[in-house]
Enzyme design. Structure first.
Site, mmCIF file in Angstrom:
data_model
loop_
_atom_site.group_PDB
_atom_site.id
_atom_site.type_symbol
_atom_site.label_atom_id
_atom_site.label_comp_id
_atom_site.label_asym_id
_atom_site.label_seq_id
_atom_site.Cartn_x
_atom_site.Cartn_y
_atom_site.Cartn_z
ATOM 1 N N ILE A 1 0.891 -0.897 -0.583
ATOM 2 C CA ILE A 1 -0.232 0.190 -0.172
ATOM 3 C C ILE A 1 1.261 1.184 -0.202
ATOM 4 C CG2 ILE A 1 0.199 0.233 2.530
ATOM 5 C CD1 ILE A 1 -2.826 1.423 2.798
ATOM 6 N N SER A 2 0.715 2.359 -0.434
ATOM 7 C CA SER A 2 1.256 3.334 -1.045
ATOM 8 C C SER A 2 1.617 4.223 0.317
ATOM 9 C CB SER A 2 0.763 4.552 -2.616
ATOM 10 O OG SER A 2 1.274 3.069 -3.368
ATOM 11 N N GLN A 3 2.602 5.057 0.942
ATOM 12 C CA GLN A 3 2.601 5.389 1.970
ATOM 13 C C GLN A 3 1.410 7.205 2.146
ATOM 14 O OE1 GLN A 3 6.674 7.390 1.249
ATOM 15 N NE2 GLN A 3 5.849 8.752 3.335
#
Ligand code: SAH
Length: 216
Positions: free
Chosen positions: A65-67
């Site tokens: 999951i992206s930052q």
């Protein structure tokens, strides 16, 4: 606490929003969306207590999951307007999709890994998000639904996928991490049929954009 959205989670989100403001996220609609989406529900249970740290986490199938900062920056670079029609490549956990849908846009999102496609579609639906989700190869885009006002690619692409450029409206914006192991977040504006302006924003690190569909 975990599978619900509590005051504690809301408080943690407020703090995350403040952190993103310090990192030069200024688009109010983006900040509001991040403040609304329960990111902890998009993580595997062992990472839930870290959900509001500004970090990327594993989501299974070798993906992440992206930052939140990256999600916010990409969203801000798209200069979103309500009713924009957007193509997202790499649904992954569905978190970026939820942030975009909070902003009132029309979302078409494509994921190549069947496991993630199924899980994130189910989760987004259960939270009431109304996007259109597809299992497929993002290198091909979604020609049947093109053209798009904006395209967001959330996996690192070694080159700009030609099919995606073609599916961008004139005046449209694409935000894409370009490069192999590490990438440069790049914004492309389609000025005219054959005229594209390209601007390098900053270094970033995404999982790679790969060919084909897995686990159909
Ligand atoms: N937007 C996601 C980020 C997930 S990481 C989120 O908010 O969680 C990137 C995702 O891109 C992974 O799920 C990966 O499987 C997917 N991906 C990689 N190459 C792709 C391709 N060619 N087409 C569609 N999805 C792709």
């Amino acid at each position: 606490m975990e599978r619900t959205d509590s005051y504690r989670h809301k408080g943690l989100r407020k703090r995350l929003v403040q952190e993103l403001m310090k990192k030069r996220i200024v688009d109010k609609a983006v900040l509001q969306a991040i403040g609304n989406v329960p990111r902890h529900l998009f993580l595997e249970s062992s990472f839930i207590s870290f959900a509001y740290q500004d970090k990327a986490f594993p989501i299974g199938a070798g993906q992440t999951i992206s930052q939140p900062y990256t999600v916010a920056l990409q969203s801000q670079l798209l200069e979103l307007k309500p009713d924009d029609k957007i193509l997202e490549v790499g649904t992954g956990s569905g978190y970026q999709a939820a942030v975009l849908l909070e902003m009132g846009i029309k979302l078409f999102s494509i994921e190549r890994q069947s496991e993630l496609y199924q899980r994130s579609t189910r989760l987004l639906r259960s939270l009431g998000y109304q996007g259109r989700f597809f299992l497929g190869d993002g290198y091909e885009g979604l020609p049947a639904h093109a053209p798009f006002d904006k395209i967001i690619v959330t996996a690192g692409a070694p080159v700009i996928p030609r099919d995606l450029l073609v599916q961008l409206k004139i005046g449209g914006i694409m935000v894409i991490p370009l490069g192999d192991k590490r990438q440069v977040l790049t914004r492309i504006v389609r000025l005219a049929e054959d005229d594209f302006e390209q601007e390098e924003i900053e270094a970033c690190a995404f999982v790679p954009m790969l060919n084909g569909v897995v686990g159909r």
